[in-house]
Scaffold this motif. Structure first.
Motif, PDB file in Angstrom:
ATOM      1  N   PRO A   1       9.296   0.528  -9.913  1.00 53.61           N
ATOM      2  CA  PRO A   1       9.818   0.145  -8.594  1.00 53.61           C
ATOM      3  C   PRO A   1       8.690   0.320  -7.578  1.00 53.61           C
TER       4      PRO A   1
ATOM      5  N   THR B   1      -3.386  -1.564  -9.103  1.00 55.03           N
ATOM      6  CA  THR B   1      -3.234  -2.067 -10.470  1.00 55.03           C
ATOM      7  C   THR B   1      -1.785  -2.461 -10.755  1.00 55.03           C
TER       8      THR B   1
ATOM      9  N   ARG C   1      -3.869  -0.251 -19.821  1.00 60.87           N
ATOM     10  CA  ARG C   1      -2.794  -0.476 -18.842  1.00 60.87           C
ATOM     11  C   ARG C   1      -2.294  -1.914 -18.906  1.00 60.87           C
TER      12      ARG C   1
HETATM   13  P1  ADP Z   1      -5.491   2.042  -7.482  1.00 59.72           P
HETATM   14  O1  ADP Z   1      -5.777   0.995  -8.509  1.00 59.72           O
HETATM   15  O2  ADP Z   1      -5.120   1.469  -6.146  1.00 59.72           O
HETATM   16  O3  ADP Z   1      -6.539   3.110  -7.376  1.00 59.72           O
HETATM   17  P2  ADP Z   1      -3.481   2.781  -9.333  1.00 59.72           P
HETATM   18  O4  ADP Z   1      -2.890   1.474  -9.578  1.00 59.72           O
HETATM   19  O5  ADP Z   1      -4.418   3.336 -10.344  1.00 59.72           O
HETATM   20  O6  ADP Z   1      -4.179   2.805  -7.924  1.00 59.72           O
HETATM   21  O7  ADP Z   1      -2.293   3.807  -9.080  1.00 59.72           O
HETATM   22  C1  ADP Z   1      -2.481   5.197  -8.944  1.00 59.72           C
HETATM   23  C2  ADP Z   1      -1.386   5.927  -9.724  1.00 59.72           C
HETATM   24  O8  ADP Z   1      -0.108   5.688  -9.131  1.00 59.72           O
HETATM   25  C3  ADP Z   1      -1.268   5.468 -11.161  1.00 59.72           C
HETATM   26  O9  ADP Z   1      -1.099   6.592 -11.964  1.00 59.72           O
HETATM   27  C4  ADP Z   1      -0.046   4.569 -11.175  1.00 59.72           C
HETATM   28  O10 ADP Z   1       0.623   4.598 -12.412  1.00 59.72           O
HETATM   29  C5  ADP Z   1       0.815   5.187 -10.087  1.00 59.72           C
HETATM   30  N1  ADP Z   1       1.694   4.203  -9.434  1.00 59.72           N
HETATM   31  C6  ADP Z   1       1.330   2.980  -8.964  1.00 59.72           C
HETATM   32  N2  ADP Z   1       2.387   2.359  -8.379  1.00 59.72           N
HETATM   33  C7  ADP Z   1       3.432   3.199  -8.473  1.00 59.72           C
HETATM   34  C8  ADP Z   1       4.814   3.136  -8.041  1.00 59.72           C
HETATM   35  N3  ADP Z   1       5.284   2.078  -7.395  1.00 59.72           N
HETATM   36  N4  ADP Z   1       5.592   4.194  -8.311  1.00 59.72           N
HETATM   37  C9  ADP Z   1       5.108   5.281  -8.953  1.00 59.72           C
HETATM   38  N5  ADP Z   1       3.848   5.397  -9.388  1.00 59.72           N
HETATM   39  C10 ADP Z   1       3.003   4.382  -9.152  1.00 59.72           C
END
Ligand code: ADP
Ligand code: ZN
Length: 750
Positions: A214, A249, A282
């Protein structure tokens, strides 16, 4: 056109051949090949006395040459063209913009492992169960064999279940040897056949499937914009500017899902350095086998197979570094460029293309959406957003509103005064590491230089050990005890005394810090800590990188120190402290992007801290604590950094306000190289429009490398082609001495 095509002479194909000649050649398409020759076909053609392969880059009704002079195409390779018409168009565009030969651009869009006709799918022997001999059943035969030929019985039993399997599998299941299989074939019980199988680079890795999370409001908003882009191409390019840990991501993943549900395909570009198993997983965890990975670490065969899986449509998402941009994805719906600010997107060999810019171009040519993502967007990209070329989607908060790390700048001048000497680890950083060790939390230490010391100097006469082929100090490596040149790779013994004949002083001093030295100091200060170093020297083995990261993830390492390899994309929740050993290394480069690089580096490294529940802390050691780039990084204030930097760029007419073009000349004799530079400029300047700023020839910042002298001419121009077109004309018209060569770099980054 149709009339000419059906004429007795047939129509004409324009072909670039696979040897470095910057020309296209016309060939006749003989009648029997008429249906097979298309734009992008790989063909074999007579060229002088031999046969060479080439690619059809245009189809024309006729040629400027007399029909009698045209030779016919000998044959067509493969059933269908490996290059799509759009790729041919892109190659043409690249050749014109970056000033490289067309066949070089064609070679870029079609990787070597695919081009080579001898590469193909791996042929593996398969064993097929035949019909049982008349009047008998397999169970009866198996019983009859049991005592006389137990291996054959076992093999028949295994085959009964599946009827066909690879010979290695049959051997594994039943113990049947090659002799067993042959004996069975002689009796007509089985048939042997070679069949193609795709090598699967992920055979041994299992991933746990994931489902969409979500989204947070900022993610949902960004996703909606991207989805609108996918369906309407308005906006065509979305710049996703989200701080580290903002969940970019997850946004990519859900955008990809939209694309897949629409029956389209996608390309995801990540910088080579962050193309880690962690990143790839991922995507595979969400989409499984429809993900193909194009990675330079794969074997040639694996890359061939992955590329073909994309071509046939078995794989619909191609993920990889720079060159994955040219993957033959069908019905392309989206291109994602992650960490779009990364310098590794620029190819350093000709054609020196920038994958981010080419992604935008391909998006336009194939009418597909493009998403550029970063926590520290390139100034060029933000500029494009401000002038309305890109749509800006911002995600200013971390997921779950985790705090951004606290950044402390440590003034090493004060530290030096207080301690009376310069320590590798300041008092504050030492205390911070100790605290993490006590709490069982992890630390990352970052330094952008490998080796032990960056130079070896004689304190008495000032002699510096330099490479004999490059104008750069040799780096001292402690294990093994040697001097290395980081430009040409030369290795020298460490002299026991100063080599200067008038000096001969034995008191050599190591100056400048490298990662080996930091490792030594850290191990000495924290003897109880488990310390590992990660840089190009410790990761020469293919698996070393993944192993080190795996050990760090499992908590088997307390302090991980390394070069930019550890700065990007790593997500370890237990890392609560990041130390930047020397923030000034990137700052003092002779490069107008030094400030931007420093800001990006600190921000990215800082992004590794505090990804779990504990807030992260970052310690930045510097001798120039008040430098604007360091101050902006301290506050993680991109806008402040941007506003001051963009003013400086505007004033001096640097990118993004101009294109920065660099012509590099090199050769064994400095005078000859400089003289050619002068001749180029003499002829060029009168042809250049007034608004182009030109300078040179001047010695390059690295004036000598690998035994060659290097000079450069640089141009800042509002339009790239306004400069490259006359420049190419001059370069082509001059007579070049044999040992002076040049390289053209359009939108040079360093
Ligand atoms: P970025 O790429 O912007 O550095 P990431 O996509 O790696 O960030 O996300 C950081 C962390 O937050 C990851 O562990 C991811 O699984 C988690 N995450 C991302 N979106 C959500 C969400 N909507 N709810 C809960 N956790 C999330
Ligand atoms: Zn050298």
């Amino acid at each position: 056109m149709n009339e000419t095509r059906s004429g007795t002479n047939g129509s004409v194909a324009r072909v670039v051949v696979e040897i470095a000649l910057d020309r296209e050649f016309d060939y006749l398409i003989p009648d029997p090949l008429r249906a097979a020759v298309c734009l992008g076909s790989q063909v074999v053609v007579p060229f002088g006395p031999r046969m060479v392969t080439g690619y059809v880059v245009a189809l024309c009704p006729d040629s400027d040459l007399a029909p009698k002079k045209l030779k016919p195409i000998k044959r067509v390779v493969g059933d269908h063209p490996l290059i799509t018409p759009v790729m041919v168009k892109m190659a043409r565009w690249m050749a014109a913009y970056y000033g490289c030969p067309l066949e070089q651009a064609v070679r870029t869009v079609l990787p070597g492992v695919v081009r080579r006709p001898d590469r193909s799918f791996k042929q593996v022997p398969h064993v097929l169960l035949a019909l049982p001999p008349p009047g008998q059943t397999w169970p009866q035969l198996i019983e009859a064999c049991r005592s006389r030929a137990p291996k054959q019985a076992a093999a028949l039993e295994a085959l009964q279940a599946e009827t066909v399997m690879t010979q290695p599998r049959l051997t594994a299941l039943s113990g049947a040897t090659t002799a067993t299989v042959r004996a069975m074939a002689t009796k007509g019980w089985v048939q042997l056949e070679k069949r193609a199988v795709a090598r699967n680079p992920f055979e041994r890795s299992q991933v746990v499937p994931t489902t969409p999370l979500p989204l947070m409001p900022q993610q949902a908003e960004s996703l909606a914009t991207i989805q609108q882009s996918i369906t309407t191409l308005d906006p065509a390019v979305v710049l996703l500017f989200g701080v580290t840990g903002s969940g970019k991501t997850e946004v990519y993943l859900q955008a990809l899902q939209t694309v897949i549900e629409r029956g389209q395909g996608a390309i995801v570009l990540v910088p080579e350095i962050s193309l880690t198993p962690q990143t790839v997983e991922r995507f595979r965890a969400r989409f499984g086998d429809i993900v193909a990975v194009l990675h330079s670490h794969l074997s040639g065969g694996e890359r061939h197979d992955e590329w073909h899986r994309v071509l046939t449509g078995d794989a619909r998402i191609a993920i990889g570094a720079r060159s994955a941009l040219f993957a033959p994805v069908r019905k392309l719906g989206l291109i994602v460029v992650d960490e779009e600010h990364e310098y590794t997107y620029k190819q350093e060999e000709p054609p020196r293309y920038h994958a981010r810019d080419m992604a935008v171009l391909r998006g336009r040519m194939e009418s597909c959406a493009v998403v550029l993502g970063s926590a520290t967007p390139a100034l060029e990209s933000i500029h494009n957003a401000r002038i309305g070329k890109y749509h800006l989607a911002r995600m200013p908060a971390r997921v779950d509103h985790r705090d951004m790390p606290l950044i402390n700048v440590i003034d090493m001048r004060v530290e030096m005064e207080r301690e009376g000497r310069l320590n590798v680890l300041s008092r504050e950083l030492t205390a911070a590491i100790r605290l993490r060790l006590e709490k069982g939390e992890q630390t990352i230490l970052f330094l952008n230089r490998r080796g032990f010391a960056t130079s070896l100097v004689c304190p008495k006469c000032g002699y510096v050990a330099e490479c004999s082929a490059c104008s750069i100090a040799m780096t001292y490596h402690k294990a093994p005890h040697q001097l290395h040149c980081h430009i040409c790779g030369a290795v020298q013994r460490v002299p026991v005394r100063c080599p200067d004949p008038d000096c001969r002083d034995p008191a050599f001093r190591y100056a400048g810090l490298g990662t080996q030295r930091v490792e030594e100091v850290v191990t000495k200060v924290f003897p109880q800590a488990r310390v590992k170093r990660m840089d190009a020297d410790t990761t020469t083995r293919k698996e070393a990188y993944a192993e080190l990261l795996g050990a760090f993830r499992h908590g088997d390492i307390d302090i991980l120190l390394g070069t930019q390899m550890i700065a990007k994309g790593l997500d370890f929740p237990n890392v609560t402290l990041v130390g930047v050993i020397n923030a000034d290394t990137a700052l003092h480069r002779p490069d107008f992007r030094a400030g931007e690089r420093t800001f990006q580096l600190i921000t990215q490294v800082a992004g590794r801290a505090g990804r779990g529940d504990v807030m992260g802390e970052v310690m930045v050691q510097t001798f120039t604590p008040f430098h604007p780039a360091i101050q902006a990084a301290r506050r993680l204030d991109y806008d402040q950094f941007h506003d001051q930097e963009i003013e400086y760029r505007r004033e001096l007419q640097y990118p993004p306000f101009t294109h920065y073009i660099c012509l590099q000349l090199r050769g064994a004799e400095a005078e000859a190289v400089e003289a050619m530079g002068t001749r180029v400029m003499e002829q060029l300047i009168p042809r250049l429009p007034e608004n182009i700023i030109a300078a040179g020839p001047v010695p390059a910042p690295l004036a000598r490398a690998k035994g060659e002298y290097r000079y450069q001419c640089v141009f800042r121009t509002p339009s790239a082609t306004a400069c490259t077109r006359p420049l190419r004309t001059v370069l082509d018209s001059l007579k070049w001495p044999k040992d002076v060569r040049y390289a053209l770099d359009v939108d040079a980054i360093s």
